[in-house]
Motif scaffolding. Structure first.
Motif, PDB file in Angstrom:
ATOM      1  N   ASP A  50      11.461 -13.229  18.304  1.00 51.24           N
ATOM      2  CA  ASP A  50      10.266 -12.500  18.086  1.00 51.24           C
ATOM      3  C   ASP A  50       9.787 -11.361  19.005  1.00 51.24           C
ATOM      4  N   ASP A  92       8.190 -14.113  13.542  1.00 48.61           N
ATOM      5  CA  ASP A  92       7.133 -15.014  13.294  1.00 48.61           C
ATOM      6  C   ASP A  92       6.076 -14.262  12.332  1.00 48.61           C
ATOM      7  N   TRP A 156      -4.502 -19.928  18.752  1.00 54.81           N
ATOM      8  CA  TRP A 156      -4.108 -18.877  19.169  1.00 54.81           C
ATOM      9  C   TRP A 156      -4.939 -17.515  18.536  1.00 54.81           C
ATOM     10  N   GLU A 200       2.750 -25.658  13.237  1.00 55.19           N
ATOM     11  CA  GLU A 200       3.302 -24.363  14.162  1.00 55.19           C
ATOM     12  C   GLU A 200       4.876 -24.566  14.135  1.00 55.19           C
ATOM     13  N   TYR A 202       7.190 -22.579  16.729  1.00 56.32           N
ATOM     14  CA  TYR A 202       7.515 -21.932  17.678  1.00 56.32           C
ATOM     15  C   TYR A 202       9.142 -21.687  17.901  1.00 56.32           C
ATOM     16  N   GLU A 208       7.231 -27.692  14.795  1.00 60.48           N
ATOM     17  CA  GLU A 208       6.742 -28.769  15.730  1.00 60.48           C
ATOM     18  C   GLU A 208       6.637 -30.241  15.178  1.00 60.48           C
ATOM     19  N   HIS A 238       7.410 -20.381  25.237  1.00 54.89           N
ATOM     20  CA  HIS A 238       6.988 -21.006  24.107  1.00 54.89           C
ATOM     21  C   HIS A 238       8.400 -20.920  22.682  1.00 54.89           C
ATOM     22  N   CYS A 239       8.358 -19.714  22.258  1.00 55.83           N
ATOM     23  CA  CYS A 239       9.125 -19.599  21.314  1.00 55.83           C
ATOM     24  C   CYS A 239      10.871 -19.585  21.684  1.00 55.83           C
ATOM     25  N   GLU A 242      11.267 -23.383  22.931  1.00 58.46           N
ATOM     26  CA  GLU A 242      11.602 -24.104  21.771  1.00 58.46           C
ATOM     27  C   GLU A 242      12.924 -23.987  21.057  1.00 58.46           C
TER      28      GLU A 242
END
Length: 301
Positions: A50, A92, A156, A200, A202, A208, A238-239, A242
């Motif tokens: 990302d 993303d 977000w 979502e 991530y 998720e 986050h990304c 995960e």
């Protein structure tokens, strides 16, 4: 190499307009005489997660220090161009109307939630927040986030909307990635994620939570064919986190694979407020899975 770093990457233009054309990069790459990547004896995969305009410091979902991260990762790629076999990048990619964006929810007065609002299963059950459509599926989603001990649903700011500049790769990162592709005759692996309106995503491997239990097994199996897997990206909290977690879960019983992961800690930054928990998790990855946490300036391929 004949081409200098500065001819490819303009550090002063990170997060801004990219004036370098793809054919300019091809012309520079044609001056080089590097061995094609498919002849590499040691196979190295770099995953850039990302690195997109909306996650830059002036983007819609800005990550502090992201410009410095871009500077570091582009220098790392340039300095190791002849050793990196493949570069994979994730993108993303969203629409306006998705479960983590304000337009999905309203309160009793018809107001949408502000960015960074946390919506719990209790909020939905009590009618504090109501989905404008797909109410049953929306409740199921937030319930399963809590059941699976995932992050709570965070609303977000609108970001990485498909077809916008915010969704595009940051320009200077794009330059070095495509220059590498030209020089090494290596295909860039591009992973588009986050298009499901009801989930979502991530990590680069799976959402998720979703009803289909989607998992990018093809990419996971591809990873195993590399001797070193290097990871950088935004946001670390986050990304990136995960993505790493999902890879480790898949290879939990194969330390010979997880020990091949190298996280470039100076090429990723966290969203403010998540730094401490993120560092604890990365330390756990290091201890339990022998994941290597290194600085790009000190790591030699």
């Amino acid at each position: 190499m004949r081409t200098s770093f500065e001819e490819i990457v303009d550090l002063g233009a990170i997060g801004g307009e990219n004036t370098k054309k793809m054919n300019d990069l091809l012309a520079l790459a044609n001056l080089e005489d590097q061995t094609p990547s498919d002849l590499d004896a040691t196979r190295v995969l770099l995953i850039g997660i990302d690195f997109q305009n909306d996650f830059m410091e002036n983007g819609e979902l800005a990550v502090p220090n992201s410009h410095k991260d871009i500077g570091n990762v582009t220098k790392f790629i340039y300095n190791n161009l002849e050793k990196i076999t493949t570069i994979a990048v994730s993108l993303d990619t969203h629409q306006i109307h998705q479960i983590f964006h304000p337009s999905w929810w309203v309160d009793e007065n018809g107001n949408h939630p502000n960015p960074f609002t946390i919506i719990t299963a209790r909020d939905v059950k009590m009618g504090k927040w109501v989905a404008v459509e797909k109410q049953e599926e929306s409740l199921e989603y937030v319930q399963n986030l809590e059941k699976l001990s995932k992050k709570q649903l965070c609303i977000w700011p609108y970001h990485c909307i498909e077809g916008t500049m915010g969704a595009a790769l940051e320009g200077q990162f794009s330059n070095i990635v495509h220059f590498h592709s030209f020089v090494r005759k290596s295909t860039i692996e591009k992973i588009v994620k986050g298009k499901d309106p009801l989930s979502e995503m991530y990590g680069i491997i799976k959402p998720e939570y979703d009803r289909t239990d989607y998992c990018n097994v093809e990419f996971l199996e591809m990873i195993k064919s590399y001797d070193k897997i290097i990871i950088a990206g935004e946001a670390k909290s986050h990304c990136v986190l995960e993505s790493v977690r999902q890879i480790l879960e898949y290879y939990a019983d194969e330390k010979d694979v997880t020990s091949r992961l190298y996280l470039l800690e100076d090429c990723m930054s966290s969203i403010p407020g998540f730094e401490s928990a993120t560092e604890e998790t990365f330390s756990k990855f290091n201890k339990e899975y022998q994941v290597n946490i290194v600085k790009s300036t000190e790591f030699s391929l």
